[in-house]
Every structure is written in structure tokens, then in C-alpha cells.
Design an enzyme around this catalytic site. Structure first.
Site, PDB file in Angstrom:
ATOM      1  N   ASN A 159       0.747  -1.260   0.012  1.00  0.00           N
ATOM      2  CA  ASN A 159       0.183   0.023   0.035  1.00  0.00           C
ATOM      3  C   ASN A 159       1.092   1.317  -0.154  1.00  0.00           C
ATOM      4  O   ASN A 159       1.336   1.514   1.043  1.00  0.00           O
ATOM      5  CB  ASN A 159      -1.030   0.051   1.200  1.00  0.00           C
ATOM      6  CG  ASN A 159      -1.600   1.313   1.475  1.00  0.00           C
ATOM      7  OD1 ASN A 159      -1.926   2.020   0.640  1.00  0.00           O
ATOM      8  ND2 ASN A 159      -2.268   1.291   2.631  1.00  0.00           N
ATOM      9  N   TRP A 160       1.101   1.809  -1.214  1.00  0.00           N
ATOM     10  CA  TRP A 160       2.011   3.022  -1.295  1.00  0.00           C
ATOM     11  C   TRP A 160       1.367   4.127  -0.541  1.00  0.00           C
ATOM     12  O   TRP A 160       1.944   5.242  -0.343  1.00  0.00           O
ATOM     13  CB  TRP A 160       2.306   3.317  -2.741  1.00  0.00           C
ATOM     14  CG  TRP A 160       3.079   2.363  -3.300  1.00  0.00           C
ATOM     15  CD1 TRP A 160       3.786   1.260  -2.684  1.00  0.00           C
ATOM     16  CD2 TRP A 160       3.914   2.477  -4.605  1.00  0.00           C
ATOM     17  NE1 TRP A 160       4.742   0.567  -3.546  1.00  0.00           N
ATOM     18  CE2 TRP A 160       4.697   1.123  -4.701  1.00  0.00           C
ATOM     19  CE3 TRP A 160       3.881   3.331  -5.759  1.00  0.00           C
ATOM     20  CZ2 TRP A 160       5.441   1.032  -6.019  1.00  0.00           C
ATOM     21  CZ3 TRP A 160       4.385   3.057  -7.004  1.00  0.00           C
ATOM     22  CH2 TRP A 160       5.406   2.029  -7.030  1.00  0.00           C
ATOM     23  N   LYS A 161      -0.025   4.341  -0.032  1.00  0.00           N
ATOM     24  CA  LYS A 161      -0.649   5.320   0.402  1.00  0.00           C
ATOM     25  C   LYS A 161      -0.411   6.626  -0.522  1.00  0.00           C
ATOM     26  O   LYS A 161      -0.358   6.398  -1.799  1.00  0.00           O
ATOM     27  CB  LYS A 161      -0.157   5.741   1.628  1.00  0.00           C
ATOM     28  CG  LYS A 161      -0.288   4.343   2.486  1.00  0.00           C
ATOM     29  CD  LYS A 161      -0.049   4.673   4.093  1.00  0.00           C
ATOM     30  CE  LYS A 161       0.087   3.170   4.640  1.00  0.00           C
ATOM     31  NZ  LYS A 161      -0.103   3.288   6.207  1.00  0.00           N
ATOM     32  N   HIS A 183      -9.489   1.364   5.056  1.00  0.00           N
ATOM     33  CA  HIS A 183      -8.307   1.175   5.569  1.00  0.00           C
ATOM     34  C   HIS A 183      -8.358   2.472   6.621  1.00  0.00           C
ATOM     35  O   HIS A 183      -9.297   3.323   6.580  1.00  0.00           O
ATOM     36  CB  HIS A 183      -7.273   1.825   4.616  1.00  0.00           C
ATOM     37  CG  HIS A 183      -5.804   1.807   5.109  1.00  0.00           C
ATOM     38  ND1 HIS A 183      -5.375   2.883   6.032  1.00  0.00           N
ATOM     39  CD2 HIS A 183      -4.800   0.774   5.174  1.00  0.00           C
ATOM     40  CE1 HIS A 183      -4.251   2.790   6.296  1.00  0.00           C
ATOM     41  NE2 HIS A 183      -3.754   1.600   6.015  1.00  0.00           N
ATOM     42  N   GLU A 211      -6.826   4.752   7.672  1.00  0.00           N
ATOM     43  CA  GLU A 211      -6.639   6.363   7.211  1.00  0.00           C
ATOM     44  C   GLU A 211      -7.883   6.828   6.542  1.00  0.00           C
ATOM     45  O   GLU A 211      -8.164   7.901   6.529  1.00  0.00           O
ATOM     46  CB  GLU A 211      -5.415   6.366   6.435  1.00  0.00           C
ATOM     47  CG  GLU A 211      -4.246   6.010   7.412  1.00  0.00           C
ATOM     48  CD  GLU A 211      -2.965   5.417   6.618  1.00  0.00           C
ATOM     49  OE1 GLU A 211      -2.864   5.592   5.550  1.00  0.00           O
ATOM     50  OE2 GLU A 211      -2.131   5.002   7.480  1.00  0.00           O
ATOM     51  N   GLU A 219      -5.475  -4.852  10.630  1.00  0.00           N
ATOM     52  CA  GLU A 219      -4.480  -3.797  10.745  1.00  0.00           C
ATOM     53  C   GLU A 219      -4.652  -2.997  11.990  1.00  0.00           C
ATOM     54  O   GLU A 219      -5.399  -1.975  11.947  1.00  0.00           O
ATOM     55  CB  GLU A 219      -4.400  -2.726   9.581  1.00  0.00           C
ATOM     56  CG  GLU A 219      -4.184  -3.467   8.237  1.00  0.00           C
ATOM     57  CD  GLU A 219      -3.353  -2.260   7.370  1.00  0.00           C
ATOM     58  OE1 GLU A 219      -2.210  -2.772   6.878  1.00  0.00           O
ATOM     59  OE2 GLU A 219      -4.127  -1.266   7.086  1.00  0.00           O
ATOM     60  N   GLY A 265       2.711   2.303  10.762  1.00  0.00           N
ATOM     61  CA  GLY A 265       3.511   3.312  10.730  1.00  0.00           C
ATOM     62  C   GLY A 265       4.290   3.601  11.770  1.00  0.00           C
ATOM     63  O   GLY A 265       4.982   4.744  11.907  1.00  0.00           O
ATOM     64  N   SER A 286       3.514  -1.943  10.205  1.00  0.00           N
ATOM     65  CA  SER A 286       4.873  -2.205  10.627  1.00  0.00           C
ATOM     66  C   SER A 286       5.502  -3.662  10.210  1.00  0.00           C
ATOM     67  O   SER A 286       6.099  -4.053  10.785  1.00  0.00           O
ATOM     68  CB  SER A 286       4.851  -1.944  12.042  1.00  0.00           C
ATOM     69  OG  SER A 286       4.805  -0.523  12.440  1.00  0.00           O
ATOM     70  N   GLY A 297       4.895   1.225   4.428  1.00  0.00           N
ATOM     71  CA  GLY A 297       6.164   1.872   4.238  1.00  0.00           C
ATOM     72  C   GLY A 297       7.265   0.960   3.460  1.00  0.00           C
ATOM     73  O   GLY A 297       8.077   1.469   2.587  1.00  0.00           O
TER      74      GLY A 297
HETATM   75  P1  PGA Z   1       2.863   0.163   7.646  1.00  0.00           P
HETATM   76  O1  PGA Z   1       1.604   0.440   6.863  1.00  0.00           O
HETATM   77  O2  PGA Z   1       3.445  -1.159   6.890  1.00  0.00           O
HETATM   78  O3  PGA Z   1       3.823   1.600   7.127  1.00  0.00           O
HETATM   79  O4  PGA Z   1       2.762   0.362   9.000  1.00  0.00           O
HETATM   80  C1  PGA Z   1       0.567  -0.625   6.740  1.00  0.00           C
HETATM   81  C2  PGA Z   1      -0.693  -0.048   6.143  1.00  0.00           C
HETATM   82  O5  PGA Z   1      -1.306   1.160   6.553  1.00  0.00           O
HETATM   83  O6  PGA Z   1      -1.173  -0.750   5.212  1.00  0.00           O
END
Ligand code: PGA
Length: 257
Positions: A16-18, A103, A105, A173, A179, A219, A241
Site C-alpha cells: 500500500n503506497w498510500k 483502511h 486512514e 491492521e 507506521g 509495521s 512503508g
Molecule cells: P505500515 O502500513 O506497513 O507502514 O505500518 C501498513 C498499512 O497501513 O497498510
């Protein structure tokens, strides 16, 4: 770590590049493709979810690599007056085959609720996309001992009951692990994934519920992937990330070689 048996789902490692990356980042997909050889392809599916404007060029970059491309959101409607939104049909038209929905976010930044996520998942699936529905508790909810209850409520509220295992992926998640470099203990991951598996069998029927892929996200890095991905009912990872660089992403995927 080869797949456990023909009766367990084929693992999926999804990136997931966000809101990161640019056209120059597409070379990472090319590099990922070079490392994704026949042995690895047998054992694990790979997916990269770039920002919307990169979907079409990413799908083009991925041609011939067997890496799937996915979106990070799609609208609950198929078309219409919804400025700034993207329909599942257009996502499919770019060459993408999957979409991340709900997600944390999106839930936080855009106030997305379970019922909206269920509608989005229904439209995505009706269009022919695979819906990756995300669930996960906040730190306060875990500290209050409510993690399982929250995840189970989100799951019940966000997945279309008619979905088959080929149309749906669940990503667990924990919000506090995204993150932050923090991860739950293996026991905590196992407990939540077992609860999700049990509920999926109730909601979708035993046969479909058993074969839905349940990803862990939050993470995931090359140095903890082996431990996290070997937990029961963990059928892959949703990686933020560490999906931006081919070397890190492929080191995680290599866990399945
Ligand atoms: P992260 O993000 O690996 O940077 O913790 C995971 C995600 O939000 O899908």
C-alpha cells in the site's frame, strides 16, 4: 515457507503506497518483477496499490510480471456526479484487479463507516474487483480489552454476505501498529485472526470462510515478516512503508519461498 496445503488460501503480499510515489517509482515495480520468479509465483501472490493517477502506468509496468495492481479506495456508486471520486469501473479499466477498502486512514480522514465500506465492497465486487476490507482496533480500544469486539463488529458491518473467497480479502491492521514500528505479540495476532476466521465461516459459510485470505498489516518489515507470516490464519501481509522499495517488499515476499 511453502503453502501449507491445497485447502488453505494462497498467501498474498500486498503493498500500500498510500499518498507516496511518483512516475519514477514505477521502476520499483519493474524491479519487483525481476525478483518474482516462477518458484515464488507458485507460493505467493503479489499486489501493489499505488495512488490513483499511477494505476494505469503501474498496470502497464506490471505487464508480464504477474504482479497485480490495486487501488486504495473506490466509490460505492458506479458513475455519476461525485467530484474527485473514482468508480470501481474505472479502477478495473486501468488494468487494476483489486481495491483496498476501509483502511483506517480512510476511516479517520474521511469518516468512513462500516456500512459505507460494505456498499463500496459490494460495488467493487459487482464490478469484478477483489475487495480488500481492512479492520483493526485503536490503541485505546486494545488497552480497554475491546480489540476483539471492535474487529468483529467492523467485520460484520463491512463485508457483503454474498462475497466468495475469490472476491474478498480481509486485512487486520491494528491502528496503533501502522507506521509506528510497533507490532502485536504473535499470540495477539493469532487470537484476532482466529476470531476473524471463525466469523467469516459463520457469515459466508464454512467453505468460503475457510478460503478467504486474512492479511496482517502494521509495521511489517523484512526483519519481522517471518515471525508474523508464520502465525496460524495469517495468509499474507498488507505492507505500507516497506512496500515503497522493491528490495524491502521482495525481502518480505521471500518469506514464502
Ligand atoms: P505500515 O502500513 O506497513 O507502514 O505500518 C501498513 C498499512 O497501513 O497498510
Amino acid at each position: 515457507m511453502p503453502p501449507k496445503s491445497a485447502t488453505t488460501p494462497k498467501p498474498l503480499v500486498a503493498g500500500n503506497w498510500k499518498m507516496n510515489g511518483s512516475r519514477a517509482s514505477l521502476q520499483e515495480i519493474t524491479l519487483m518483477g525481476l525478483g518474482y520468479d516462477a518458484d515464488l509465483r507458485r507460493n505467493v501472490d503479489l499486489l501493489v496499490c499505488p495512488p490513483t493517477p499511477l494505476l494505469y502506468p503501474a498496470a502497464t509496468a506490471a505487464l508480464g510480471t504477474a504482479i497485480a495492481i490495486g487501488a486504495q479506495d473506490s466509490h460505492e456508486k458506479i458513475s455519476g456526479a461525485h467530484t474527485g471520486d473514482v468508480s470501481p469501473n474505472l479502477v478495473l479499466d486501468t488494468g487494476a484487479t483489486m481495491v483496498i477498502l476501509g483502511h483506517s486512514e480512510r476511516r479517520t480522514d474521511h469518516g468512513e463507516k462500516d456500512s459505507l465500506i460494505e456498499q463500496k465492497a459490494g460495488s467493487a465486487i459487482a464490478t469484478g474487483l477483489v475487495a480488500i476490507v481492512c479492520v483493526g482496533e485503536t490503541r485505546a480500544e486494545r488497552e480497554a480489552g475491546r480489540a476483539l469486539a471492535v474487529v468483529r463488529r467492523q467485520l460484520r458491518g463491512s463485508i457483503p454476505r454474498t462475497a466468495t473467497a475469490a472476491q474478498l480479502v480481509i486485512a487486520y491492521e491494528p491502528v496503533w501498529a501502522i507506521g509506528t514500528g510497533l507490532t502485536p505479540t504473535a499470540n495477539d495476532v493469532a487470537e484476532v485472526h482466529l476470531a476473524i476466521r471463525t466469523d467469516l465461516k459463520k457469515l459466508l459459510g464454512k467453505q468460503q470462510g475457510e478460503m478467504v485470505r486474512i492479511l496482517y498489516g502494521g509495521s511489517v518489515k523484512p526483519n519481522n515478516a517471518k515471525e508474523l507470516l508464520s502465525i496460524d490464519n495469517v495468509n499474507g501481509a498488507l505492507v505500507g512503508g516497506a512496500s515503497l522499495k522493491a528490495a524491502d517488499f521482495m525481502a518480505i515476499a521471500e518469506t514464502y519461498r
